[in-house]
Write a protein that holds these residues in place. Structure first.
Motif, PDB file in Angstrom:
ATOM      1  N   ARG A 100       0.779  -1.290   0.030  1.00 17.11           N
ATOM      2  CA  ARG A 100      -0.122  -0.143  -0.037  1.00 17.11           C
ATOM      3  C   ARG A 100       0.832   1.322  -0.032  1.00 17.11           C
ATOM      4  O   ARG A 100       0.594   1.994  -0.444  1.00 17.11           O
ATOM      5  CB  ARG A 100      -1.095   0.036   1.251  1.00 17.11           C
ATOM      6  CG  ARG A 100      -2.033  -1.431   1.119  1.00 17.11           C
ATOM      7  CD  ARG A 100      -2.832  -1.238   2.520  1.00 17.11           C
ATOM      8  NE  ARG A 100      -3.787  -2.363   2.517  1.00 17.11           N
ATOM      9  CZ  ARG A 100      -4.912  -2.150   1.754  1.00 17.11           C
ATOM     10  NH1 ARG A 100      -5.307  -1.205   1.407  1.00 17.11           N
ATOM     11  NH2 ARG A 100      -5.795  -3.230   1.968  1.00 17.11           N
ATOM     12  N   GLU A 101       2.077   1.236   0.649  1.00 17.18           N
ATOM     13  CA  GLU A 101       3.012   2.383   0.850  1.00 17.18           C
ATOM     14  C   GLU A 101       3.492   2.721  -0.588  1.00 17.18           C
ATOM     15  O   GLU A 101       3.875   3.823  -0.695  1.00 17.18           O
ATOM     16  CB  GLU A 101       3.960   1.805   1.851  1.00 17.18           C
ATOM     17  CG  GLU A 101       4.827   2.978   2.408  1.00 17.18           C
ATOM     18  CD  GLU A 101       5.914   2.797   3.170  1.00 17.18           C
ATOM     19  OE1 GLU A 101       6.307   3.611   4.099  1.00 17.18           O
ATOM     20  OE2 GLU A 101       6.217   1.441   3.263  1.00 17.18           O
ATOM     21  N   GLU A 102       3.542   1.793  -1.378  1.00 15.90           N
ATOM     22  CA  GLU A 102       4.087   2.132  -2.877  1.00 15.90           C
ATOM     23  C   GLU A 102       3.106   2.422  -3.847  1.00 15.90           C
ATOM     24  O   GLU A 102       3.327   2.706  -5.015  1.00 15.90           O
ATOM     25  CB  GLU A 102       4.759   0.736  -3.325  1.00 15.90           C
ATOM     26  CG  GLU A 102       5.961   0.214  -2.561  1.00 15.90           C
ATOM     27  CD  GLU A 102       7.340   0.245  -3.127  1.00 15.90           C
ATOM     28  OE1 GLU A 102       7.231   0.862  -4.411  1.00 15.90           O
ATOM     29  OE2 GLU A 102       8.068  -0.230  -2.606  1.00 15.90           O
ATOM     30  N   SER A 103       1.759   2.229  -3.255  1.00 17.37           N
ATOM     31  CA  SER A 103       0.600   2.750  -4.366  1.00 17.37           C
ATOM     32  C   SER A 103       0.776   4.076  -4.776  1.00 17.37           C
ATOM     33  O   SER A 103       1.029   5.104  -3.787  1.00 17.37           O
ATOM     34  CB  SER A 103      -0.649   2.422  -3.834  1.00 17.37           C
ATOM     35  OG  SER A 103      -0.659   0.984  -3.302  1.00 17.37           O
ATOM     36  N   GLY A 104       0.363   4.401  -6.055  1.00 20.84           N
ATOM     37  CA  GLY A 104       0.409   5.881  -6.501  1.00 20.84           C
ATOM     38  C   GLY A 104       0.932   6.139  -7.721  1.00 20.84           C
ATOM     39  O   GLY A 104       1.285   4.985  -8.542  1.00 20.84           O
ATOM     40  N   HIS A 105       1.036   7.501  -8.106  1.00 22.89           N
ATOM     41  CA  HIS A 105       1.444   7.674  -9.606  1.00 22.89           C
ATOM     42  C   HIS A 105       3.048   8.101  -9.582  1.00 22.89           C
ATOM     43  O   HIS A 105       3.249   8.807  -8.529  1.00 22.89           O
ATOM     44  CB  HIS A 105       0.687   8.748 -10.117  1.00 22.89           C
ATOM     45  CG  HIS A 105      -0.799   8.403 -10.432  1.00 22.89           C
ATOM     46  ND1 HIS A 105      -1.355   7.817 -11.698  1.00 22.89           N
ATOM     47  CD2 HIS A 105      -1.759   8.303  -9.597  1.00 22.89           C
ATOM     48  CE1 HIS A 105      -2.453   7.586 -11.445  1.00 22.89           C
ATOM     49  NE2 HIS A 105      -2.806   8.022 -10.310  1.00 22.89           N
ATOM     50  N   THR A 106       3.627   7.557 -10.369  1.00 18.70           N
ATOM     51  CA  THR A 106       5.074   7.746 -10.468  1.00 18.70           C
ATOM     52  C   THR A 106       5.592   8.085 -11.896  1.00 18.70           C
ATOM     53  O   THR A 106       4.837   7.472 -12.742  1.00 18.70           O
ATOM     54  CB  THR A 106       6.116   6.820  -9.880  1.00 18.70           C
ATOM     55  OG1 THR A 106       5.860   5.751 -10.466  1.00 18.70           O
ATOM     56  CG2 THR A 106       5.762   6.585  -8.384  1.00 18.70           C
ATOM     57  N   LEU A 107       6.530   8.793 -12.063  1.00 21.76           N
ATOM     58  CA  LEU A 107       7.019   8.689 -13.375  1.00 21.76           C
ATOM     59  C   LEU A 107       8.512   8.258 -13.585  1.00 21.76           C
ATOM     60  O   LEU A 107       9.398   8.450 -12.674  1.00 21.76           O
ATOM     61  CB  LEU A 107       7.261  10.336 -13.857  1.00 21.76           C
ATOM     62  CG  LEU A 107       5.885  11.140 -14.104  1.00 21.76           C
ATOM     63  CD1 LEU A 107       6.247  12.567 -14.285  1.00 21.76           C
ATOM     64  CD2 LEU A 107       5.257  10.655 -15.076  1.00 21.76           C
ATOM     65  N   LYS A 108       9.003   7.594 -14.603  1.00 21.43           N
ATOM     66  CA  LYS A 108      10.241   6.880 -14.940  1.00 21.43           C
ATOM     67  C   LYS A 108      10.599   7.184 -16.377  1.00 21.43           C
ATOM     68  O   LYS A 108       9.779   7.007 -17.340  1.00 21.43           O
ATOM     69  CB  LYS A 108       9.855   5.421 -14.871  1.00 21.43           C
ATOM     70  CG  LYS A 108      11.367   4.674 -14.999  1.00 21.43           C
ATOM     71  CD  LYS A 108      10.912   3.282 -15.013  1.00 21.43           C
ATOM     72  CE  LYS A 108      12.164   2.268 -15.547  1.00 21.43           C
ATOM     73  NZ  LYS A 108      11.959   0.977 -15.728  1.00 21.43           N
ATOM     74  N   SER A 109      11.984   7.730 -16.161  1.00 22.90           N
ATOM     75  CA  SER A 109      12.485   8.151 -17.542  1.00 22.90           C
ATOM     76  C   SER A 109      13.811   7.259 -17.412  1.00 22.90           C
ATOM     77  O   SER A 109      14.822   7.499 -16.323  1.00 22.90           O
ATOM     78  CB  SER A 109      12.854   9.527 -17.576  1.00 22.90           C
ATOM     79  OG  SER A 109      13.508  10.000 -18.567  1.00 22.90           O
ATOM     80  N   ALA A 110      14.131   6.546 -18.376  1.00 20.61           N
ATOM     81  CA  ALA A 110      15.301   5.536 -18.445  1.00 20.61           C
ATOM     82  C   ALA A 110      15.955   5.223 -19.727  1.00 20.61           C
ATOM     83  O   ALA A 110      15.176   5.275 -20.712  1.00 20.61           O
ATOM     84  CB  ALA A 110      14.824   4.222 -17.658  1.00 20.61           C
TER      85      ALA A 110
END
Length: 463
Positions: free
Chosen positions: A241-251
């Motif tokens: 649950r702690e990792e839930s949510g929106h993130t952006l990854k540029s790789a």
């Protein structure tokens, strides 16, 4: 004027998909050309003209690179061989439905006594094509529907839309492909996609929206992804649950593959080396890490038609800065396609029954593949089956990067999970393989889930 017909030589297919040419099978249409035929078979020739007939939207300059070698032929056998190679290159472009070859004696005011004209008769693909396929991945299957616009601007460009519905993943994407003229393996590809996957071993659901951009000789790729992580079940652990949510990854990532195996599904000989590197964070986004992943496989024939195989996997992800690595970027281990005898991705760190992945891992395997016993003769359905004896081992953990390399190796050498067993393998052509094994898991640690006894696996990439 006589025509040299390509009708029946297996080693140099020249007309349609399955026909070939042999100097002993050449047929001359008119008897008055017998002298000319002897010249062509026994003396040097000159290719004066190479023509392509049947082109509509394809640009001539794009095909020039593929047929230019035909002009270098100096005798009739070379003409046939180089024409066949050029035909294969034209078909590889993916813009023609059929390519046929006709070799004629040159005619006209500039015709030489030993001159030849080579004509490629092509049939272009339609402007819009559709497809449907069934794919088997690592213990999952999917149905893929696709629409393609091949050769959009006349130089091999391709626009593709695909929709995939699978047992664990649903996706759709739009891609544009542009090859480099004369070097088809070097190409530029742009993708737009959305992928929704379910990961029950972590009680996790992930939705990715991205636009990877890559060029290939090796594979060099940049990818920007908008990731949405959520809980798959109400019982998901707090760590998930702690990792839930929106993130952006540029790789940025680079992949190098050296593959000398005679088959990717069930090889009898050859080796595979695959190295993948990924650097995230330097071009923006929330994720910031360096990731290395290596795969090595060796295969050698053994006694009585059996094959010995050894494989080794390993990887490490190193966080850059204070931000910890994401559950979506870590490594996972265990299951019928890696360390057999354990449930899918059920080795390593976990919280309340949800597996969180690890920052470093290794896995190795020794295999003996043998033909089915008591088969009466070679050929037939029995050739698709193999008996399988295996020994697997591996470990997955998190590292304290303040410690030195010796401490890291020591931690990877602790709590090794391993298993052994035997089973039967079914090869599904060059698509996938199925395994039914009886497994004995050993070195089981607290929190690991095991599959003691019969275990079924399906996929392409196996340890």
């Amino acid at each position: 004027m006589g025509t040299v017909h390509a009708r029946s030589m297996d080693s140099y297919p020249m007309h349609g998909r399955d026909l070939g040419v042999n100097p002993d099978d050449l047929e001359v249409m008119e008897a008055v050309q017998e002298t000319k035929q002897e010249v062509l078979e026994n003396k040097d020739v000159v290719v004066q003209h190479v023509n392509i007939e049947g082109m509509g939207r394809t640009k001539e300059d794009y095909l020039g690179y593929e047929i230019s070698d035909v002009f270098a032929a100096r005798n009739l056998v070379e003409v046939m061989r180089k024409s066949h190679e050029a035909r294969q290159r034209l078909l590889r472009l993916g813009i023609f439905k059929e390519v046929e070859v006709v070799i004629d004696v040159s005619e006209g005011a500039d015709a030489l006594p030993n001159g030849l004209d080579v004509t490629f008769e092509v049939t272009e693909l339609k402007r819009l094509t559709g497809s449907y396929n069934i794919y088997v991945g690592n213990n999952e299957g999917s149905m893929v529907l696709g629409i393609k616009l091949p050769n959009m601007f006349g130089r091999g460009e391709k626009l593709t839309f695909q929709f995939s519905y699978g047992t664990k993943e649903t996706s759709y994407g739009l891609s544009f492909f542009k090859p480099q003229s004369g070097y088809y393996e070097r190409n530029f590809t742009l993708n737009l996609y959305k992928v929704t996957g379910q990961f029950p071993w972590s009680s996790l659901k992930e939705t990715d929206r991205g636009f990877p951009l890559w060029m290939t000789d090796h594979t060099l790729k940049w990818e920007g992804v908008w990731r949405e992580l959520g809980c798959l079940a109400r019982s998901a652990s707090f760590a998930v649950r702690e990792e839930s949510g929106h993130t952006l990854k540029s790789a940025l990532s680079h992949t190098m593959v050296i593959d000398t195996r005679n088959s990717a599904i069930l090889p009898r000989r050859g080796a595979l080396l695959r190295i993948n590197q990924e650097l995230a964070g330097y071009t923006g986004g929330d994720a910031s890490f360096l990731k290395e992943d290596v795969e090595l496989q060796l295969n050698r024939p053994f006694i009585w038609g059996s094959v010995l195989s050894a494989s080794l996997w390993g990887g490490m992800i190193y966080p850059l800065g204070a931000q910890p690595t994401s559950i979506a970027d870590r490594f996972y281990l265990g299951g019928p396609t890696s360390v057999r005898g354990f449930s899918m991705y059920s080795i390593g760190p976990q919280s309340e029954g949800d597996y969180l992945g690890g920052e470093a891992y290794w896995a190795g395997g020794l295999h003996l593949y043998t033909p089915l016993p008591f088969r009466s003769n070679k050929g037939g359905l029995a050739d698709l089956f193999r008996t399988h004896f295996f020994l697997n081992a591996g470990n997955l953990c998190n590292l304290n990067y303040g410690e030195g390399p010796y401490a890291h190796l020591q931690k990877l050498a602790e709590c090794i999970r391993w298993s052994y067993g035997a089973g039967i393998i079914l090869r599904l052509g060059n698509i996938a393989r199925l395994e039914l094994n009886y497994c004995f898991p050993m070195g089981v640690q607290s929190g690991d889930r095991i599959c003691d006894g019969v275990q079924f696996g399906a996929g392409i990439r196996f340890l």
